[in-house]
Design an enzyme around this catalytic site. Structure first.
Site, PDB file in Angstrom:
ATOM      1  N   GLU A 262       0.845  -1.212   0.000  1.00 27.15           N
ATOM      2  CA  GLU A 262       0.000   0.000   0.000  1.00 27.15           C
ATOM      3  C   GLU A 262       0.878   1.258   0.000  1.00 27.15           C
ATOM      4  OE1 GLU A 262      -3.269  -0.182   2.845  1.00 27.15           O
ATOM      5  OE2 GLU A 262      -4.136  -1.869   1.753  1.00 27.15           O
TER       6      GLU A 262
ATOM      7  N   GLU B 244      -4.681  -8.610  -0.626  1.00 25.61           N
ATOM      8  CA  GLU B 244      -5.489  -8.380   0.579  1.00 25.61           C
ATOM      9  C   GLU B 244      -6.924  -8.215   0.123  1.00 25.61           C
ATOM     10  OE1 GLU B 244      -4.299  -5.397   3.467  1.00 25.61           O
ATOM     11  OE2 GLU B 244      -2.181  -5.804   3.074  1.00 25.61           O
TER      12      GLU B 244
HETATM   13  O1  AHR Z   1      -5.230  -5.990   6.737  1.00 19.92           O
HETATM   14  C1  AHR Z   1      -5.196  -4.845   7.533  1.00 19.92           C
HETATM   15  C2  AHR Z   1      -4.564  -3.665   6.816  1.00 19.92           C
HETATM   16  O2  AHR Z   1      -5.333  -3.300   5.735  1.00 19.92           O
HETATM   17  C3  AHR Z   1      -3.201  -3.900   6.231  1.00 19.92           C
HETATM   18  O3  AHR Z   1      -2.180  -3.746   7.155  1.00 19.92           O
HETATM   19  C4  AHR Z   1      -3.113  -2.842   5.179  1.00 19.92           C
HETATM   20  O4  AHR Z   1      -2.291  -3.231   4.111  1.00 19.92           O
HETATM   21  C5  AHR Z   1      -4.559  -2.642   4.766  1.00 19.92           C
HETATM   22  O5  AHR Z   1      -4.915  -1.325   4.724  1.00 19.92           O
END
Ligand code: AHR
Length: 494
Positions: A175, A294
Site C-alpha cells: 500500500e 489483501e
Molecule cells: O489488513 C489490515 C490492513 O489493511 C493492512 O495492514 C493494510 O495493508 C490494509 O490497509
C-alpha cells in the site's frame, strides 16, 4: 419459483486455476501472529517450536498454497534483522500501525519459514520500501536465498538454517499509496525500479517480484504507475487490495444488509475486469500477473475488544462473501494468479479464531475447505441464468444475481461451486453440459436457518458443511440450491 439454468462448457477452459488464488495473509497485528500463531516454546498451549499445533493442524487441512507476511502496513516499518538471532536478545519495537503494541520480534524470518513448512505453504515476504532501503531488502533476499559462503548466508546457517529458504515471492512494499510511504504512482514506480534492481535470483530461486497496485479499483494508479515504469521488465505481479467493508456489524444485520454486503463483494469482478484492461494496454503479452493480496470483509470494532486489533466474528454471510469472491477469481483464472484473504487468525475475515488454548474454525474456513478441489484445476466457461434478487441499500435499489459460481475440471473429475444468496428461497436449477454428460456424486453444502449463524468457542460446530451422496446423471440434471448457501457439487464427466 422459476427454474434457473447453469450452462457449463466442459471443453472450453478459461485457464488453469492457480492454487495461489487460495492464499492467505498474516500480519503482526492484534493477535494474528502473537497468540494466534506464535505462543512460544514455553507455552502450556501445545506447540511445535513455539507455533500453535492446533492452528497448524487446522490450516494444513485446507492446503494453504502461499502465506504473505509480515504485513500489511506493518511491513513498511519492519526491519528484518530485528527478527533473527537469539530470541531473548531481539529488540522490542513499537508497532506504530496497530495500537502501539510492543513487538517482541520472537516471530521473525526463521519462525515464519518454519510456520510455512508446517502448514505446507510457500512463503511470500512483503518488503519494506516506505522506511527501508534497497540495501536492506536486497540483504534480506541474500540472507534467505543465497546458498552459503557469504557473511549473510553463513549467519543464516549459524542461526539454525544451513539450507537456503528459497523464498520466491517478494512484495516491493505494501500500500505504497498509503501506509507504505504515501507515494504518488510515478514516485513509487521510480522506487520500484530502484529496489527491484538489487533483488537478485540466486541459485535455484528465481524471484517473483510483486509491485504495489491500487487501493480498491483505482485505474488511475495503475495507468500512471505503468506509464512511469516504461518498458522496465523486472516485475512479475501487480497487487491490488479490495476490502468490501461491512453493512451492519459482524453479527448484527438486516436482510437488506445481508444482500448489501454480498453485493459489494461482487465488485471484485469489476476491479479485475478494469485492472486487467489497463494492464493489457501496457503488457499486451499478459506477462504480468494480477494479484489481490489483501481482500475480505471489514466489520466495525467488536465491543469489548481493542478496536485497533481488528478482531471480528465471522458468520454465514462472510462465508458467502468468500465463496462468491473465490468464484470470481476462478472465472478469471487466465489473469489472476494469486489472492490472499485478510487475515489468517484473529484479524478481519479470519480462517481461525483463538482464545487462550481454545480454537475454532470459521464459516470462511469451511468455504476454503470446500473449494480446495478447484486448486490447480482447469476453470471452465460457465453461464448462470437466474432471476436477479432486488434489495435496497442507502435508500437505493440494488440487484445481485440469483445464483453465481464457477466450474472446473481435472481430467474427468468435475466440480461446480454455487452460491445462492437468497435469504429465504431455495433455487431450483438445471445444470446443463451441451454436448457432454456428467454424473454428480456428492453435494457439500454450507448453510444455516439463521443468517447470522457463526461459531463460538462454546458452540464451535454451529456452522459446518454437510455432505450428501447423490446419483444425478445426464447432459442435464436438476438440483435445488438451499437458501443462503454455498454448495460444491462433485462428480465426473462421462
Ligand atoms: O489488513 C489490515 C490492513 O489493511 C493492512 O495492514 C493494510 O495493508 C490494509 O490497509
Amino acid at each position: 419459483m422459476a427454474t434457473s439454468r447453469i450452462v457449463i462448457h466442459p471443453n472450453e477452459s478459461v485457464g488453469r486455476i492457480s492454487p495461489y488464488l487460495y492464499g492467505h495473509f498474516a500480519e503482526h497485528l492484534g493477535t494474528c501472529i502473537d497468540e494466534g500463531v506464535w505462543v512460544g516454546e514455553g507455552s502450556p498451549i501445545p506447540n511445535i517450536g513455539g507455533i500453535r499445533r492446533d492452528v497448524v493442524e487446522a490450516l494444513k487441512r485446507i492446503r494453504p498454497p502461499v502465506l504473505r507476511w509480515p504485513g500489511g502496513c506493518f511491513a513498511d516499518d519492519y526491519h528484518w534483522r530485528d527478527g533473527i538471532g537469539p530470541r531473548h536478545a531481539r529488540p522490542r519495537r513499537v508497532n506504530i500501525w496497530w495500537g502501539e503494541a510492543i513487538e517482541c520480534n520472537e516471530f521473525g524470518t526463521h519462525e515464519f519459514i518454519q510456520f510455512c513448512r508446517l502448514i505446507g505453504a510457500e512463503p511470500y515476504i512483503c518488503g519494506n520500501v516506505g522506511s527501508g532501503s534497497p540495501r536492506e531488502l536486497r540483504d534480506w533476499v541474500e540472507y534467505c536465498n543465497f546458498p552459503r559462503g557469504t557473511t549473510l548466508s553463513d549467519e543464516r546457517a549459524a542461526n539454525g538454517s544451513p539450507e537456503p529458504f528459497g523464498v520466491r515471492y517478494w512484495g516491493v512494499g505494501n500500500e505504497n499509496w498509503g501506509c507504505g510511504g504515501h507515494f504518488a504512482p510515478e514516485d513509487y514506480a521510480t522506487e520500484y525500479r530502484r529496489f527491484s534492481t538489487y533483488l537478485r535470483d540466486f541459485a535455484e530461486t528465481p524471484l517473483y517480484l510483486i509491485a504495489c497496485g491500487p487501493s480498491s479499483n483505482d485505474p488511475e494508479w495503475t495507468r500512471r504507475f505503468f506509464t512511469k515504469l516504461g518498458g522496465y521488465r523486472r516485475i512479475h505481479g501487480f497487487a491490488a487490495h479490495y476490502y468490501c467493508g461491512t453493512a451492519g456489524t459482524a453479527t448484527e444485520y438486516t436482510v437488506e444488509q445481508w444482500y448489501e454486503l454480498i453485493q459489494r463483494s461482487l465488485l471484485m469482478e469489476r476491479l479485475i475486469v478494469q485492472q486487467r484492461a489497463v494492464m493489457d494496454g501496457f503488457d499486451p503479452d499478459r506477462r504480468i500477473g494480477l494479484i489481490v493480496d489483501e481482500w475480505g470483509t471489514w466489520h466495525p470494532p467488536t465491543p469489548g475488544r481493542d478496536p485497533r486489533h481488528l478482531w471480528q466474528q465471522n458468520t454465514l454471510r462472510d462465508a458467502l462473501v468468500a465463496a462468491a469472491t473465490l468464484d470470481i477469481f476462478n472465472r478469471h483464472a487466465d489473469k489472476v494468479v494469486m489472492a490472499n484473504i485478510a487475515q489468517t487468525v484473529n484479524v478481519l475475515q479470519a480462517m481461525i479464531l483463538t482464545e487462550g488454548e481454545r480454537m475454532l474454525t470459521t464459516p470462511t474456513y469451511h468455504v476454503y475447505d470446500m473449494y480446495q478441489v478447484h486448486q490447480g484445476a482447469l476453470s471452465l466457461r460457465v453461464a448462470f441464468e437466474a432471476e436477479d434478487i432486488t434489495s435496497s441499500a442507502d435508500g437505493k435499489e440494488i440487484r445481485l444475481p440469483g445464483l453465481m459460481g464457477s466450474a472446473s475440471r481435472r481430467g474427468n473429475k468435475f466440480v461446480l461451486s454455487v452460491v445462492n444468496p437468497h435469504a429465504i428461497e431455495a433455487a431450483e436449477a438445471t445444470i446443463e453440459l451441451p454436448g457432454a454428460r456428467c454424473r454428480i456424486d456428492t453435494a457439500t453444502v454450507l448453510t444455516h436457518a439463521d443468517l447470522k449463524a457463526h461459531n463460538t468457542f462454546d458452540a464451535p460446530e454451529r456452522v459446518r458443511p454437510t455432505v450428501t451422496r447423490l446419483a444425478l446423471e445426464g447432459s442435464q440434471v436438476r438440483y435445488t440450491f438451499a437458501p443462503a448457501s454455498v454448495t460444491v457439487l462433485e462428480g465426473e464427466l462421462l
